[in-house]
Design a protein around this motif. Structure first.
Motif, short mmCIF file in Angstrom:
data_model
loop_
_atom_site.label_atom_id
_atom_site.label_comp_id
_atom_site.label_asym_id
_atom_site.label_seq_id
_atom_site.Cartn_x
_atom_site.Cartn_y
_atom_site.Cartn_z
N PHE A 156 -3.09 3.66 -2.17
CA PHE A 156 -3.17 2.81 -3.36
C PHE A 156 -2.34 1.54 -3.15
O PHE A 156 -1.16 1.60 -2.78
CB PHE A 156 -2.63 3.57 -4.57
CG PHE A 156 -2.47 2.71 -5.80
CD1 PHE A 156 -3.58 2.26 -6.50
CD2 PHE A 156 -1.20 2.33 -6.24
CE1 PHE A 156 -3.42 1.46 -7.62
CE2 PHE A 156 -1.04 1.54 -7.36
CZ PHE A 156 -2.16 1.10 -8.06
N LEU B 268 -7.13 7.77 -9.03
CA LEU B 268 -6.85 6.82 -7.96
C LEU B 268 -6.92 7.49 -6.60
O LEU B 268 -6.65 8.68 -6.45
CB LEU B 268 -5.45 6.21 -8.15
CG LEU B 268 -5.23 5.41 -9.44
CD1 LEU B 268 -3.78 4.96 -9.51
CD2 LEU B 268 -6.17 4.22 -9.51
N SER B 269 -7.27 6.67 -5.60
CA SER B 269 -7.22 7.14 -4.21
C SER B 269 -5.76 7.32 -3.81
O SER B 269 -4.85 6.66 -4.32
CB SER B 269 -7.89 6.11 -3.30
OG SER B 269 -7.60 6.38 -1.94
N GLN C 72 0.85 -1.19 0.00
CA GLN C 72 0.00 0.00 0.00
C GLN C 72 0.88 1.24 0.00
O GLN C 72 1.63 1.49 0.94
CB GLN C 72 -0.94 0.02 1.21
CG GLN C 72 -1.83 1.27 1.23
CD GLN C 72 -2.96 1.17 2.23
OE1 GLN C 72 -3.90 0.42 2.02
NE2 GLN C 72 -2.85 1.92 3.30
#
Length: 779
Positions: A519, A515-516, A478
């Motif tokens: 990620f 995208l957040s 992440q």
């Protein structure tokens, strides 16, 4: 009213009300048609060209006419003077008002066919005033009041006399237009169409109609009393009949009123003197909120009259004309009340018109630009035009949705709007798009939107390398993209930089599927994202961002549990192929020597900077000490031994030194002597043997002199020197008693052999423990 209801109407007639003196209107029915038109309606104005006046009405009442001149004599009636047309003798219109007094029928006095045609009624007792009229202006009107004795009881719910003000071009065979209508409608004015709430009457009419809701009651004036100035039950407010006309064209005017089917209750129309003359229609007022004029527009007020006339224009009630404005039209650019006076060929003929104008507030827009990144360097890109909307609108939420056009002509004509402004491909570099919005009044405003191409480039960012440290070693990690976006790499570009991330360059280019900031890579080990860099709202550049996830999962790095024998030392080690080592003892070698139990760990680092940790749980171990054994004996197959011991090791147990078991409990033991051992499974050694005895008695014996099993005795009873054994027969007779040193019983009593049978015994131990049982003597 219809004659079929005549008798029913009389059912509602009650006693006359008291009659009080009122300031009545005066009525003069001696005026001719020409006098009524020229001297009263037109008031001798030279602005009106009148011809062929004709008046018709009641021709059967001697000395009486149904049309007349009236004057309010300074009373309360709204008009000072004017023309009166009625369905009975006009002099009956004078006060006082007397309720419920019907007039007699006069069916010989006929109706009017034009009125019947226009209103779709069948009329009687018609009074008509008609004439030809040639206007000098484009507008005519006159003020009137409709009054009727049908404003009684429940009558407005059902009955109404008929009247109309009719106009058409003189000589035309076409239909008339009725001007006597409720404002802004085509509904004729009548007592059924204009009245307040009519409550139910008592008793109710025999045919069931009784009371009705209000209809157009804003145009109803009042119910009258005995002190009213006219002899009618009620009347409307002052109404205006009006229409546009063509200057210098001749029209035929026909003012007509008649009873509708019955002459029982009568009506009248009062027309204000001097109200029928040439007027100027400047159009509808342009006011908030319905139709103001848009800011910045030039509005033309046009009289539509000849330039040969003399004109004066005024603003906001000023008595001083607007300087230099002497034309038939006036261009205005700001809010105000505008009035025109027109001298129609003579100082004695002045026509006027007035209009109120309001302009909307100014819409302030901003020209702006959008800068898009160029994917292939051809100067053509896809733009989201909507991104500029808030800037162009100055954040004014009262404006409409924005529309975009490729040129100003299309924008002004509202044609060919850009169909998909969120994905518009420019046609050229620095192309100008026209943005259009409307305010709440539908007023348009335009702004320019320039579409530019960014030629900026960014030095590629070094790969973002991380270690797969979540324990799964699957190459997935992440990432904190926010940390990347706010890093010095991007912040060094400028002060108004914003960064967003996408899976591919197309999405970054089109700003889709952002995208957040938290990620997880979707491709293990290495994946390339694309960062869209904005300078404010404009695209600065699109640059790739490589994410690398290094895995580090060395072999044999599972947690280990290791025993440590008391008084010894232990070497803990891992491979020597790593870049660095750090033990929790602060040692930095690949191995350490430990002599005390505890938890040990080593953190190793490889050449990629990734780390892994191996843990050692070192537990103490040692030789056991057997402290005791709990023996359960004299139980045949249920004899058992439970070994008691002390020590910190992991032990196994044996009764012969050869065969070991994990449990310290041994069962099913035969009587005998045993040596108990405890062995440390961790290899720390074996305990000192511990001797135990298991006692038991034989279940039978055979005293036959063969030297085998000739005595009944308890082996190893000598270990319990103070024990006593007593033997009985089945009847409880004492046969033998001996102690632990005796050789046992041979099956005799006083030298005689006892028979084969079952015998019983008691063993009494030193601590008074007693064991009882029986055995068999076999011969």
């Amino acid at each position: 009213m219809k004659s079929i209801n005549k008798k029913i109407v009389y059912l509602f007639i009650c006693c006359y009300g008291s009659i009080a003196t009122a300031q009545s209107i005066s009525v003069d029915d001696t005026y001719s048609a020409q006098q009524l038109v020229e001297n009263v309606l037109v008031n001798n104005s030279t602005c009106a060209a009148i011809s062929n006046p004709i008046a018709t009405g009641d021709n059967s009442t001697p000395g009486k006419r149904s049309y007349a001149y009236f004057n309010n004599q300074g009373g309360t009636f709204p008009f000072t003077e004017g023309v009166l047309l009625s369905t009975w003798s006009s002099t009956n219109s004078k006060a006082p008002y007397v309720a419920n007094v019907p007039a007699g029928d006069n069916n010989a006095w006929l109706g009017d066919s034009d009125l019947d045609t226009v209103l779709g009624k069948s009329t009687l007792n018609a009074t008509v005033l008609e004439f030809d009229f040639t206007p000098l202006t484009n507008f005519l009107s006159f003020d009137y009041i409709f009054a009727s004795n049908e404003y009684q009881s429940f009558f407005p719910c059902t009955y109404s006399d008929a009247f109309a003000f009719l106009i058409k071009e003189s000589g035309s065979t076409g239909p008339y237009q009725n001007l006597a209508v409720i404002p802004n409608t085509i509904t004729p004015v009548s007592s059924t169409n204009v009245h307040p709430l009519i409550p139910a009457v008592i008793p109710a009419p025999a045919f069931g109609i009784n009371g009705c809701p209000a209809i157009n009651d804003a145009f109803f004036g009042a119910f009258n009393t005995s002190s009213s100035p006219v002899n009618y039950a009620g009347q409307t407010v002052v109404l205006t009949a009006e229409t546009t006309v063509i200057p210098n064209k001749t029209y035929h005017i026909k003012l007509v009123i008649a009873d509708n089917g019955s002459t029982t209750f009568n009506s009248a129309v009062f027309i204000k003197a001097g109200s029928f003359t040439s007027k100027i229609d400047l159009g509808s007022n342009r006011l908030f909120p319905n139709n103001p004029i848009c800011y910045g527009e030039n509005f033309i007020i046009d009289t539509k009259l000849s330039a040969a006339y003399s004109y004066k224009w005024y603003k906001n009630g000023s008595s001083i004309p607007i300087s230099g404005e002497i034309s038939p039209s006036l261009k205005v650019t700001d809010t105000g009340t505008y009035k025109v006076e027109v001298e129609l060929g003579s100082p004695n003929c002045i026509a006027t018109g007035e209009i109120k104008i309001e302009f909307t507030p100014q819409i302030v827009l901003k020209n702006t630009s959008l800068i898009q990144c160029d994917e292939n360097g051809d100067g053509i890109a896809i733009f989201d035009l909507n991104k500029a909307e808030a800037i162009i609108k100055n954040n004014n939420s009262n404006l409409s949705q924005m529309f975009f056009f490729e040129n100003s002509i299309d924008a002004q004509k509202n044609q060919n709007p850009i169909p998909s402004p969120n994905s518009y491909t420019n046609k050229s570099k620095n192309q100008i798009i026209i943005a259009k919005v409307l305010d709440t009044y539908g007023c348009p405003k335009y702004a320019e939107l320039t579409l530019s191409i960014s030629n900026k480039t960014i030095t590629p960012l070094a790969p973002i390398i991380v270690c797969d440290d979540d324990g799964s070693s699957d190459g997935i990690h992440q990432f904190d993209l926010m940390g990347i976006a706010t890093s010095g790499y991007f912040s060094g570009i400028g002060n108004n930089i914003f960064v967003s991330f996408y899976l591919n360059s197309t999405d970054a280019y089109l700003e889709k599927n952002e995208l957040s900031f938290f990620f997880k890579n979707t491709i293990p080990y290495q994946q390339t994202l694309f960062a869209r860099v904005l300078n404010g709202s404009d695209c600065y550049a699109i640059t790739p961002i490589t994410l690398v996830v290094n895995t580090f999962n060395p072999p044999n790095f599972e947690n280990e549990n290791i025993p440590l024998c008391e008084g010894s030392a232990l070497n803990l080690s891992v491979s020597n192929n790593f870049s660095s080592y750090l033990w929790n003892t602060l040692a930095t070698t690949n191995s350490i020597l430990v002599s005390t139990p505890g938890n040990y760990s080593v953190k190793v680092t490889n050449t990629n900077g990734c780390t892994a940790t191996k843990k050692f749980n070192v537990s103490a171990s040692g030789i056991a000490t057997i402290t005791d054994a709990i023996v359960t004996d004299f139980a045949a197959n249920e004899n058992s031994v439970l070994v008691e011991y002390s020590g910190v090791g992991n032990y196994e147990f044996s009764l012969d030194g050869s065969f070991f078991q994990d449990s310290p409990l041994f069962t099913g033991l035969a009587a005998g002597e045993y040596l108990v051992y405890a062995n440390d499974k961790n290899g720390c050694g074996r305990s000192i043997p511990f001797k135990i005895y298991v006692l038991d008695y034989p279940r039978y014996f055979t005293p036959n002199g063969d030297g085998y099993n000739d005595f009944w005795e308890i082996k190893n009873l000598g270990l319990l020197p103070k024990s006593t054994v007593t033997i009985f027969d089945r009847y409880g007779k004492l046969l033998k008693q001996f102690n632990s040193t005796s050789s046992g019983w041979n099956g005799t009593l006083n030298g005689y052999s006892l028979p084969a049978d079952d015998y019983w015994f008691n063993i009494i131990f030193e601590e008074n423990k007693t064991i009882k049982g029986h055995f068999s003597l076999k011969r």
